[in-house]
Design a protein around this motif. Structure first.
Motif, PDB file in Angstrom:
ATOM      1  N   GLY A  51      44.629 -47.799-109.243  1.00  0.00           N
ATOM      2  CA  GLY A  51      45.064 -49.000-109.951  1.00  0.00           C
ATOM      3  C   GLY A  51      44.237 -50.233-109.609  1.00  0.00           C
ATOM      4  N   GLU A  52      43.077 -50.029-109.017  1.00  0.00           N
ATOM      5  CA  GLU A  52      42.221 -51.164-108.634  1.00  0.00           C
ATOM      6  C   GLU A  52      41.090 -51.336-109.642  1.00  0.00           C
ATOM      7  OE1 GLU A  52      42.409 -53.223-105.952  1.00  0.00           O
ATOM      8  OE2 GLU A  52      44.161 -52.275-105.018  1.00  0.00           O
ATOM      9  N   LYS A  53      40.497 -52.536-109.626  1.00  0.00           N
ATOM     10  CA  LYS A  53      39.345 -52.776-110.513  1.00  0.00           C
ATOM     11  C   LYS A  53      38.097 -52.063-109.955  1.00  0.00           C
ATOM     12  CE  LYS A  53      40.676 -56.416-113.317  1.00  0.00           C
ATOM     13  NZ  LYS A  53      41.706 -57.279-112.695  1.00  0.00           N
ATOM     14  N   ALA A  54      37.170 -51.738-110.863  1.00  0.00           N
ATOM     15  CA  ALA A  54      35.982 -50.954-110.479  1.00  0.00           C
ATOM     16  C   ALA A  54      35.122 -51.653-109.415  1.00  0.00           C
ATOM     17  CB  ALA A  54      35.146 -50.663-111.713  1.00  0.00           C
ATOM     18  N   PHE A  55      35.074 -52.992-109.452  1.00  0.00           N
ATOM     19  CA  PHE A  55      34.180 -53.676-108.498  1.00  0.00           C
ATOM     20  C   PHE A  55      34.604 -53.465-107.043  1.00  0.00           C
ATOM     21  CE2 PHE A  55      36.210 -57.445-106.695  1.00  0.00           C
ATOM     22  CZ  PHE A  55      37.318 -57.629-107.516  1.00  0.00           C
ATOM     23  N   ARG A  56      35.869 -53.106-106.847  1.00  0.00           N
ATOM     24  CA  ARG A  56      36.355 -52.818-105.484  1.00  0.00           C
ATOM     25  C   ARG A  56      35.601 -51.619-104.880  1.00  0.00           C
ATOM     26  NH1 ARG A  56      38.461 -57.219-103.606  1.00  0.00           N
ATOM     27  NH2 ARG A  56      40.103 -58.062-104.908  1.00  0.00           N
ATOM     28  N   ALA A  57      35.260 -50.679-105.752  1.00  0.00           N
ATOM     29  CA  ALA A  57      34.540 -49.491-105.267  1.00  0.00           C
ATOM     30  C   ALA A  57      33.184 -49.912-104.708  1.00  0.00           C
ATOM     31  CB  ALA A  57      34.374 -48.494-106.401  1.00  0.00           C
ATOM     32  N   LYS A  58      32.551 -50.836-105.388  1.00  0.00           N
ATOM     33  CA  LYS A  58      31.241 -51.329-104.920  1.00  0.00           C
ATOM     34  C   LYS A  58      31.370 -51.979-103.549  1.00  0.00           C
ATOM     35  CE  LYS A  58      27.812 -52.239-108.382  1.00  0.00           C
ATOM     36  NZ  LYS A  58      27.751 -52.922-109.655  1.00  0.00           N
ATOM     37  N   GLN A  59      32.455 -52.755-103.408  1.00  0.00           N
ATOM     38  CA  GLN A  59      32.676 -53.416-102.105  1.00  0.00           C
ATOM     39  C   GLN A  59      32.867 -52.377-101.002  1.00  0.00           C
ATOM     40  OE1 GLN A  59      36.046 -55.917-103.177  1.00  0.00           O
ATOM     41  NE2 GLN A  59      34.766 -57.751-103.040  1.00  0.00           N
ATOM     42  N   VAL A  60      33.685 -51.370-101.312  1.00  0.00           N
ATOM     43  CA  VAL A  60      33.932 -50.329-100.304  1.00  0.00           C
ATOM     44  C   VAL A  60      32.620 -49.622 -99.956  1.00  0.00           C
ATOM     45  CG1 VAL A  60      35.112 -48.131 -99.860  1.00  0.00           C
ATOM     46  CG2 VAL A  60      36.332 -49.984-101.022  1.00  0.00           C
ATOM     47  N   TYR A  61      31.851 -49.318-100.984  1.00  0.00           N
ATOM     48  CA  TYR A  61      30.590 -48.615-100.809  1.00  0.00           C
ATOM     49  C   TYR A  61      29.647 -49.410 -99.895  1.00  0.00           C
ATOM     50  CZ  TYR A  61      27.069 -45.261-102.493  1.00  0.00           C
ATOM     51  OH  TYR A  61      26.145 -44.258-102.595  1.00  0.00           O
ATOM     52  N   GLU A  62      29.617 -50.691-100.121  1.00  0.00           N
ATOM     53  CA  GLU A  62      28.763 -51.556 -99.299  1.00  0.00           C
ATOM     54  C   GLU A  62      29.227 -51.551 -97.836  1.00  0.00           C
ATOM     55  OE1 GLU A  62      27.581 -55.177-101.555  1.00  0.00           O
ATOM     56  OE2 GLU A  62      28.025 -56.130 -99.618  1.00  0.00           O
ATOM     57  N   SER A  91      25.762 -50.030 -96.194  1.00  0.00           N
ATOM     58  CA  SER A  91      24.877 -51.052 -95.607  1.00  0.00           C
ATOM     59  C   SER A  91      25.534 -51.814 -94.462  1.00  0.00           C
ATOM     60  CB  SER A  91      24.328 -51.997 -96.674  1.00  0.00           C
ATOM     61  OG  SER A  91      25.359 -52.526 -97.439  1.00  0.00           O
ATOM     62  N   LYS A  92      26.876 -51.964 -94.492  1.00  0.00           N
ATOM     63  CA  LYS A  92      27.521 -52.707 -93.403  1.00  0.00           C
ATOM     64  C   LYS A  92      28.013 -51.805 -92.275  1.00  0.00           C
ATOM     65  CE  LYS A  92      29.111 -56.558 -96.296  1.00  0.00           C
ATOM     66  NZ  LYS A  92      30.324 -57.091 -96.914  1.00  0.00           N
ATOM     67  N   GLY A  93      27.948 -50.500 -92.472  1.00  0.00           N
ATOM     68  CA  GLY A  93      28.271 -49.543 -91.410  1.00  0.00           C
ATOM     69  C   GLY A  93      29.690 -49.654 -90.854  1.00  0.00           C
ATOM     70  N   ALA A  94      30.664 -49.906 -91.725  1.00  0.00           N
ATOM     71  CA  ALA A  94      32.052 -50.035 -91.249  1.00  0.00           C
ATOM     72  C   ALA A  94      32.533 -48.737 -90.611  1.00  0.00           C
ATOM     73  CB  ALA A  94      32.966 -50.386 -92.422  1.00  0.00           C
ATOM     74  N   ARG A  95      33.250 -48.875 -89.515  1.00  0.00           N
ATOM     75  CA  ARG A  95      33.757 -47.684 -88.819  1.00  0.00           C
ATOM     76  C   ARG A  95      35.228 -47.422 -89.119  1.00  0.00           C
ATOM     77  NH1 ARG A  95      31.180 -45.660 -84.122  1.00  0.00           N
ATOM     78  NH2 ARG A  95      28.996 -46.203 -84.244  1.00  0.00           N
ATOM     79  N   SER A  96      35.899 -48.420 -89.717  1.00  0.00           N
ATOM     80  CA  SER A  96      37.294 -48.184 -90.094  1.00  0.00           C
ATOM     81  C   SER A  96      37.612 -49.006 -91.341  1.00  0.00           C
ATOM     82  CB  SER A  96      38.231 -48.581 -88.952  1.00  0.00           C
ATOM     83  OG  SER A  96      38.556 -49.944 -89.053  1.00  0.00           O
TER      84      SER A  96
END
Ligand code: SAH
Length: 351
Positions: free
Chosen positions: A25-36, A40-45
């Motif tokens: 139920g989220e907008k598509a741009f959220r996927a881009k944020q998660v992907y980043e 590239s940001k190397g999030a661990r959680s």
């Protein structure tokens, strides 16, 4: 955060991730944020992803895992080389190596847990193949070494070699997916010209690399230009003969314009004779290539010994006389078993 039961979110392409997130139920741009965040940001959680709503983060935690690698142990050699024991989400361990020189910092990374090929002189072969590494597990090894380069040397990582554990061309899709991330601006943005993939010479896959238009460099572990001898050293030669290997490398050169590097160890009484040298020169004349003579790094059983210096010099002399570039590569990190062919999780009981 790691869990073998949940889906590894970094196994998803951006398209797949977008589908999953819009289904929540989220907008598509959220996927881009998660992907980043993931690449590239190397999030661990998921909690690191501060620009996402708490509700979305909770949904992601329920559904997915971030299977980040964990450096269990760093061993430092007196020549500056660092060997990492890399723990994977399922408890398996591979090794990666940081190799510093005056001009470069090179990451030597693994592509499989163990190896299915039975090269008689290589320590990793004794482990057998346990599984392929996922793209994110290959990528994370680079991220970790990049960090060590900054932390310990205050210099950037300049080169990557896929010369650690495993045969990269037998984990083709995951290796290419990892390189794609390493080179893309959404990942680490490194130049493919600074990446070298080393293979025993799986000819079908060398042709596939050429067809896929890859931009990185190729190295082939040769060790003998005489079929009979090479088959004894590297059983893969039975099904991928020298003739087929040369054909596939000519195809590679035709498509990519990139010269292959042959890796070659000279062993006493095995391949240090005049006929061995002549065979190598003859082979090298068939295609644009260069030769790296690598020092033998003994593994436990003492079956092989490094040839005398004079025999190595004889190789170099003959190759240069024939107009073929040849260099002798000094071994690095030998005191901590971090050199070529010594990666075998020696200091670890869990593999
Ligand atoms: N499977 C790939 C990559 C891993 S090995 C390949 O075979 O190319 C990386 C390099 O180390 C190869 O050239 C391999 O032949 C070489 N090597 C293996 N064992 C060695 C040893 N004991 N001493 C020196 N080089 C070795």
């Amino acid at each position: 955060m790691s869990s073998p039961s949940k889906t590894d979110i970094r196994a998803l392409s951006l398209i797949e991730l977008t589908e999953a997130i819009t289904a929540m139920g989220e907008k598509a741009f959220r996927a881009k944020q998660v992907y980043e965040w993931l690449w590239s940001k190397g999030a661990r959680s998921f909690d690191d992803m501060t620009n996402l709503s708490v509700a979305l983060r909770a949904q992601l935690v329920n559904r997915f895992a971030i299977n980040h690698i964990h450096i269990d142990e760093e061993q430092k050699s007196n020549d500056g080389t660092i060997k990492n024991a890399v723990k994977l989400f399922d408890g398996r361990v591979v090794e990666s190596v940081l190799i510093p020189t005056d001009t470069r910092i090179t990451a030597c990374i693994s592509s499989q847990v163990g190896c299915s090929l039975d090269c008689t002189f290589c320590a990793t072969a004794r482990l057998k193949r346990m599984r392929n590494l996922n793209p994110d597990e290959i990528y994370d090894q680079v991220v970790a070494i990049r960090h060590q380069a900054e932390q310990y040397f205050d210099r950037p990582l300049t080169n990557i070699v896929l010369m650690g554990m495993g045969e990269p061309l037998l984990n083709y899709n995951n290796v290419l997916a990892a390189i794609e991330k390493i080179t893309s601006p959404q990942g680490l943005g490194m130049s493919p010209r600074r990446i070298t993939l080393s293979t025993v010479g799986i000819t079908k896959m060398i042709r596939k690399l050429a067809d896929d238009g890859v931009k990185f460099k190729l190295a082939v572990s040769l060790h003998s230009a005489i079929d009979e001898k090479r088959s004894k050293l590297m059983p893969i030669n039975d099904s991928n003969t020298l003739e087929e290997l040369i054909d596939s490398l000519l195809y590679w050169y035709d498509k990519t314009g990139s010269r292959v590097t042959f890796e070659y160890v000279v062993w006493r009484g095995i391949n240090d004779g005049e006929e061995d040298i002549r065979a190598l020169v003859r082979l090298c004349k068939k295609l644009p290539c260069k030769v790296n003579i690598i020092e033998y790094n003994p593994i436990d059983d003492g079956m092989y010994q490094q040839a005398d210096r004079a025999r190595v010099d004889a190789y170099i002399f003959a190759l240069e006389k024939a107009g073929i570039t040849a260099v002798v590569r000094r071994s690095r990190g030998k005191d901590i078993d971090a050199a070529c062919g010594q990666l075998a999780n020696k200091n670890l009981s869990v593999v």
